[in-house]
Design an enzyme around this catalytic site. Structure first.
Site, PDB file in Angstrom:
ATOM      1  N   ASN A   1       0.999  -1.193  -0.207  1.00 52.26           N
ATOM      2  CA  ASN A   1      -0.009   0.363  -0.226  1.00 52.26           C
ATOM      3  C   ASN A   1       0.849   1.498   0.073  1.00 52.26           C
ATOM      4  OD1 ASN A   1      -2.676  -1.362   0.515  1.00 52.26           O
ATOM      5  ND2 ASN A   1      -2.431  -2.088   2.384  1.00 52.26           N
TER       6      ASN A   1
ATOM      7  N   GLY B   1      -4.441   2.699   2.382  1.00 50.38           N
ATOM      8  CA  GLY B   1      -4.844   2.089   3.527  1.00 50.38           C
ATOM      9  C   GLY B   1      -3.356   2.158   4.287  1.00 50.38           C
ATOM     10  N   GLN B   2      -2.450   2.284   4.109  1.00 56.07           N
ATOM     11  CA  GLN B   2      -0.938   2.952   4.002  1.00 56.07           C
ATOM     12  C   GLN B   2      -0.686   3.186   5.227  1.00 56.07           C
ATOM     13  OE1 GLN B   2       2.439   4.237   2.785  1.00 56.07           O
ATOM     14  NE2 GLN B   2       4.318   3.643   3.067  1.00 56.07           N
TER      15      GLN B   2
ATOM     16  N   HIS C   1       6.539  -2.311   2.828  1.00 52.19           N
ATOM     17  CA  HIS C   1       6.048  -3.641   3.800  1.00 52.19           C
ATOM     18  C   HIS C   1       5.374  -3.982   2.650  1.00 52.19           C
ATOM     19  CE1 HIS C   1       3.679  -0.931   5.805  1.00 52.19           C
ATOM     20  NE2 HIS C   1       2.233  -1.886   5.559  1.00 52.19           N
TER      21      HIS C   1
END
Ligand code: AMP
Length: 113
Positions: free
Chosen positions: A86, A92-93, A99
């Site tokens: 994301n 929505g990060q 990651h």
């Protein structure tokens, strides 16, 4: 407090680490969204994929290779799995250290929510 994922990489915060090498750490997501939900992070702090530089090309390729290894090790490679990253708020990060989610073990829906 600093970066939560840097702290995991530096073992200052606990995590269920399933793989580690010189460049990356992979650990179980604390709030799994599928029977297999692993996060792969680079040890180097990079906030978002927009911050990746030319010099990080090998690192990203390495992360994909490790995602494949994890999928194989977890027995989900042939059934199918998803690798997600994301970037920025609308995606929505929530943790600003890049990651790659490795998700599998159930049928994945499309489009994602
Ligand atoms: P994202 O929303 O794409 O930034 O993903 C962040 C992920 O990190 C979420 O799936 C969280 O459940 C996960 N997460 C946050 N803190 C931890 C932690 N301490 N250990 C493991 N996973 C975490």
């Amino acid at each position: 407090m600093g970066c939560i994922f840097c702290n995991i990489a530096e073992k200052k915060l606990p995590a269920k680490i399933i793989f580690e090498d010189e460049h990356v750490v992979a650990f179980e997501d604390i709030n799994p969204q599928a029977p297999v939900h692993i996060l792969i992070i680079p040890k180097k702090h990079i906030s978002t994929i927009l911050d990746l530089k030319e010099e990080d090309n090998n690192l990203v390729a390495h992360i994909v290779k490790i995602a494949n290894k994890i999928a194989n090790d977890k027995g989900i490679a042939q059934r199918g799995f998803r690798v997600v990253t994301n970037c920025n708020p609308e995606s929505g990060q929530s943790v600003y250290h890049i990651h790659f989610h490795v998700l599998g073990g159930r049928h994945m829906h499309w489009p994602p929510g």
